[in-house]
Design a protein around this motif. Structure first.
Motif, short mmCIF file in Angstrom:
data_model
loop_
_atom_site.label_atom_id
_atom_site.label_comp_id
_atom_site.label_asym_id
_atom_site.label_seq_id
_atom_site.Cartn_x
_atom_site.Cartn_y
_atom_site.Cartn_z
N ILE A 132 -23.47 58.18 73.31
CA ILE A 132 -24.86 57.80 73.58
C ILE A 132 -25.82 58.86 73.07
CG2 ILE A 132 -24.30 56.34 75.56
CD1 ILE A 132 -25.13 58.69 77.39
N TRP A 133 -27.07 58.46 72.89
CA TRP A 133 -28.13 59.34 72.40
C TRP A 133 -29.48 58.81 72.86
CZ3 TRP A 133 -24.53 57.15 68.89
CH2 TRP A 133 -24.89 55.90 68.39
N TYR A 134 -30.53 59.55 72.60
CA TYR A 134 -31.86 59.04 72.93
C TYR A 134 -32.13 57.82 72.04
CZ TYR A 134 -36.69 58.80 74.36
OH TYR A 134 -37.87 58.37 74.90
N PRO A 135 -32.56 56.69 72.62
CA PRO A 135 -32.64 55.45 71.83
C PRO A 135 -33.56 55.60 70.62
CG PRO A 135 -33.83 55.23 73.91
CD PRO A 135 -33.04 56.49 74.00
N GLY A 136 -33.04 55.18 69.48
CA GLY A 136 -33.79 55.25 68.22
C GLY A 136 -33.52 56.49 67.41
N ASP A 137 -33.04 57.55 68.08
CA ASP A 137 -32.86 58.82 67.36
C ASP A 137 -31.78 58.73 66.30
OD1 ASP A 137 -34.85 60.09 68.69
OD2 ASP A 137 -33.62 61.74 69.43
N TYR A 138 -30.65 58.13 66.63
CA TYR A 138 -29.57 58.05 65.64
C TYR A 138 -29.98 57.19 64.46
CZ TYR A 138 -24.96 57.61 63.56
OH TYR A 138 -23.89 57.66 62.68
N GLU A 139 -30.71 56.11 64.75
CA GLU A 139 -31.16 55.21 63.67
C GLU A 139 -32.10 55.94 62.72
OE1 GLU A 139 -30.09 52.73 67.28
OE2 GLU A 139 -30.99 54.68 66.87
N ILE A 140 -33.00 56.73 63.27
CA ILE A 140 -33.95 57.49 62.44
C ILE A 140 -33.21 58.56 61.63
CG2 ILE A 140 -35.84 59.17 62.57
CD1 ILE A 140 -36.91 57.42 64.95
N TRP A 141 -32.30 59.28 62.28
CA TRP A 141 -31.51 60.32 61.58
C TRP A 141 -30.68 59.71 60.46
CZ3 TRP A 141 -26.13 60.78 61.27
CH2 TRP A 141 -25.65 62.00 60.78
N PRO B 39 -26.69 44.31 65.28
CA PRO B 39 -26.87 45.76 65.20
C PRO B 39 -27.59 46.23 63.94
CG PRO B 39 -24.69 45.27 66.03
CD PRO B 39 -25.29 43.96 65.60
N THR B 40 -27.30 45.63 62.79
CA THR B 40 -27.97 46.05 61.56
C THR B 40 -29.46 45.72 61.61
OG1 THR B 40 -25.91 45.64 60.36
CG2 THR B 40 -27.86 46.03 59.03
N VAL B 41 -29.80 44.58 62.22
CA VAL B 41 -31.22 44.22 62.37
C VAL B 41 -31.91 45.25 63.27
CG1 VAL B 41 -32.85 42.47 63.18
CG2 VAL B 41 -30.72 41.76 62.08
N LYS B 42 -31.31 45.56 64.40
CA LYS B 42 -31.93 46.50 65.34
C LYS B 42 -32.08 47.89 64.73
CE LYS B 42 -29.08 45.73 68.83
NZ LYS B 42 -28.50 45.83 70.19
N ASP C 41 -32.05 38.85 72.96
CA ASP C 41 -31.79 40.24 73.35
C ASP C 41 -33.07 40.88 73.89
OD1 ASP C 41 -31.14 42.90 73.55
OD2 ASP C 41 -30.53 43.15 71.46
N LYS C 42 -33.30 40.72 75.19
CA LYS C 42 -34.52 41.24 75.81
C LYS C 42 -34.48 42.77 75.94
CE LYS C 42 -36.39 38.71 79.09
NZ LYS C 42 -36.75 38.13 80.42
N ALA C 43 -33.28 43.34 76.04
CA ALA C 43 -33.16 44.80 76.16
C ALA C 43 -33.77 45.50 74.95
CB ALA C 43 -31.70 45.20 76.33
N PHE C 44 -33.60 44.90 73.77
CA PHE C 44 -34.17 45.52 72.57
C PHE C 44 -35.69 45.45 72.60
CE2 PHE C 44 -35.49 45.35 68.04
CZ PHE C 44 -35.13 46.65 67.70
N ILE C 45 -36.23 44.35 73.10
CA ILE C 45 -37.69 44.25 73.23
C ILE C 45 -38.19 45.32 74.19
CG2 ILE C 45 -39.62 42.74 73.86
CD1 ILE C 45 -38.06 41.78 71.41
#
Length: 706
Positions: free
Chosen positions: A12-21, A335-338, A377-381
């Motif tokens: 796990i990580w802070y949400p969005g951080d891995y995607e940005i990195w 996952p690729t969309v998110k 997927d409401k969690a992503f919203i």
């Protein structure tokens, strides 16, 4: 939450951080003839210090494995565990574990696993502790710290480090090679992507590789877009794999007199997404178009959805928005969309439009609610909504005195690649996308029970929609005009705002018919030459039941590329351009991408408007199937959904459908009274018939196509 509810540990990580990195890492792989070519916009970074915590309750003590990326400390109920423990004893009863991680280079990431306590999205994360300590050493009772559910992907073993992620590869041989004294020209048979491998390299000297999507490009040593130069030193039958991944079909390898290369192969790099959607029909050319479109999207589906594999290899919002839609009919890979949506947004503060392009910001907003409609997927919203708000605040702060969006210094108003297309003033197309973005914000605000802001966004959208018609709609031209300059509408009509207004359903039926006749089917209106905007123009025509016309357009346009030998679909295609000029763009002889994600739109059009499958409630809880043959004798296909597939077979005399989940409505027209043994067929408006599709059942309808 009880620890007993969780069983599977994941990093796990802070949400969005891995995607940005990860997107930073990927987008900075672009080269231009051997030179590093970074993105044109601001890149954000991950938070370097993150605190994770989990409240748990155990009946008996447990030993928990801990794996970390970074420096860290562990606390149980606020008391520090000394050193850097690889495991920790979790006591029985109710307790809290905190793990704080620092990592400047990679994303602070955490893996915890005991019998009942595991790292997953139930953990809370924050990038700042808003705590203070008084003179006695007491920690404050109050805190403004904002905690959010931790982010994760699919790293489910302690030894599988997120920072070490790379796409898989597999060996692939060339289909032909032309060997000369100091060169080898290899052809891999079709456009591909990966790492070239040189076999049995001997000697000392230089080797240069010139890559080409066409043979002309590979031979054009002075003007090809991609090349690599390597130096070999006293090699004896060595195999050398190039470090950089490249796009190519042809590779022209040239080497010095005292160097020899025996053979060339490659490691094909790919995203391991599963192709779940399919389409087949009575027209062999359409089948080939669908296959090539699927391969085109596959090549551009990597860690993220990218624009094209040769040149940019960046995450562009306008390109990605189309890839999401195609993905829903080919892979349904959420996952690729998110990841792509998250990487595009980056972090606060907002200092520019997405990719610096105004319209790309609006596509970003629109794509988020569209993702929810397809996935539920409401969690992503919930995760994304705060950054939607700050992004929208940025847009609202850039309106002019009339409440419209006009390009300001630093804004790129793109719209499309089209000769002479004016971007001056307040362009109607931008207002249309802005209006849809505000509507998407209102829908997401309602999902988050944010009634106050939902009302505000709805009010803004209604006001802007009224201005759209009062400022731009020209009844004599049966169309929106292209722009306003200095408060006055221009006379020019373009296709963009008009075709989007059709499938946004902003027009009356009479207005839609007028747009179709006077704009979309009018050769005097500047034609579209990019697959990018063909996507939307053909969608508008399909939404008006012009499937027969669109089928011929697909055969002419995408078939035209196939006739020129295309093995993937291009960034731009103009049938009037001949010879090697077909490869030119941006003032460069081989600047055009011959494998561009936005070229793959037949996947979406054939799935949504021919098979006729689309969700009408989030996550396909409800959906419609409205097959349209459009001149085909028969067609069949599979449309993937979050919880299974929808299968459709349709000819002029029979329709067969089945679905694994949700409740569907099959709608069709018939010249004769249709018959179905499995369900009751009801008459509907405008000569349609309808029947309800229940999950897990198959239905056969005998009818006569109208």
């Amino acid at each position: 939450m009880s620890a007993h509810a969780q069983t599977k540990a994941t990093w796990i990580w802070y949400p969005g951080d891995y995607e940005i990195w990860l997107s930073n890492k990927m987008q900075n792989r672009r080269t231009d003839r051997g030179s590093f070519l970074p993105p044109l916009w601001k890149l954000d970074s991950h938070y370097v210090l993150v605190d994770f915590h989990k409240d748990f309750e155990l009946a008996a003590p447990e030993e928990a494995l801990i794996a970390i990326e970074g420096q860290y400390n562990v606390r149980i109920d606020g008391k520090a565990v000394s050193g850097y423990p690889k495991s920790v004893t979790l006591p029985s009863g109710k307790h809290r574990i905190n793990i704080k991680i620092y990592n400047q280079g990679n994303v602070p990431a955490l893996f915890v696993k005991s019998a009942h306590v595991v790292s997953d999205s139930s953990w809370q994360a924050t990038f700042e502790d808003k705590e203070w300590i008084d003179a006695s050493g007491k920690t404050s009772d109050l805190s403004a710290t904002v905690y959010v559910p931790a982010g994760s992907w699919n790293f489910n073993e302690s030894t599988v480090l997120p920072s070490a992620f790379h796409l898989p590869t597999e060996p692939m041989k060339a289909v032909s090679k032309e060997k000369k004294a100091h060169s080898i020209m290899v052809d891999f048979g079709k456009e591909t992507f990966g790492y070239v491998k040189l076999h049995d390299v001997k000697g000392k000297g230089h080797i240069t590789l010139y890559y080409g999507e066409s043979p002309e490009e590979a031979r054009a040593t002075e003007t090809c877009e991609l090349l690599d130069r390597i130096e070999v030193s006293n090699q004896q039958n060595a195999d050398i794999t190039l470090e950089g991944s490249r796009a190519f079909r042809y590779v022209n390898i040239q080497y010095d007199d005292n160097v020899s290369v025996d053979d060339v192969s490659m490691l094909y790099e790919y995203s391991p997404v599963e192709q779940r959607g399919s389409f087949r029909c009575s027209d062999d050319q359409i089948n080939k178009i669908w296959d090539i479109a699927a391969y085109t999207l596959h090549l551009n589906t990597r860690e993220f959805f990218i624009d094209g594999i040769k040149r940019d290899r960046w995450v562009w919002s306008g390109d990605a928005a189309q890839s999401y839609l195609m993905n829903y009919y080919l892979y349904f890979d959420s996952p690729t969309v998110k990841r792509t949506i998250t990487a595009l947004r980056g972090k606060d503060p907002v200092t520019s439009h997405t990719n610096t392009i105004m319209d790309y910001t609006f596509y970003w907003f629109i794509s988020i609610y569209d993702y929810y409609q397809h996935t539920g997927d409401k969690a992503f919203i919930r995760q994304t909504y705060p950054r939607m708000q700050t992004m929208m605040n940025y847009c609202l702060g850039r309106r002019d005195k009339d409440g419209l969006m006009e390009g300001l210094p630093g804004d790129w108003v793109f719209i499309d690649w089209a000769d002479g297309l004016s971007k001056k003033g307040e362009v109607s197309f931008e207002q249309l996308l802005f209006c849809r973005s505000l509507e998407s914000m209102a829908l997401c605000a309602n999902l988050m029970h944010d009634g106050k802001n939902a009302a505000m966004y709805n009010t803004l959208a209604k006001s802007l929609k009224a201005k759209l018609f009062s400022y731009y709609w020209n009844p004599q031209k049966h169309a929106f005009v292209h722009s306003r300059i200095n408060g006055k509408p221009t006379a020019n009509v373009t296709r963009y705002a008009n075709m989007f207004a059709i499938f946004f359903n902003y027009l009356t039926d009479a207005q839609k018919q007028g747009v179709k006749k006077y704009v979309l089917l009018n050769d005097n209106i500047q034609k579209i030459t990019t697959p990018y905007m063909q996507f939307y123009e053909l969608e508008a025509l399909c939404a008006m039941n012009e499937q027969s016309y669109v089928l011929q357009r697909m055969k002419d346009y995408w078939g035209g590329m196939l006739n020129l030998g295309a093995t993937t679909f291009w960034e731009e295609y103009n049938p009037a351009v001949k010879g090697t000029d077909i490869y030119a763009m941006y003032g460069r002889p081989f600047g055009k991408s011959l494998c561009h994600a936005w070229g793959a739109s037949p996947i979406y059009l054939l799935g949504k408007y021919y098979l006729g499958v689309k969700p009408t409630a989030p996550g396909y809880q409800q959906y419609t199937i409205e097959p349209q043959l459009g001149g085909l004798q028969w067609m069949e296909g599979i449309v993937p959904t979050p919880n299974g597939n929808i299968k459709v077979h349709c000819s002029g005399r029979q329709i067969q459908v089945s679905a694994d989940s949700g409740t569907g409505t099959l709608r069709f027209k018939s010249k004769t009274q249709p018959v179905c043994n499995e369900a009751t067929i009801k008459s509907a408006a405008n000569g349609f018939y309808e029947l309800t599709i229940q999950k897990g059942k198959s239905y056969t309808v005998n009818y006569t196509a109208a």
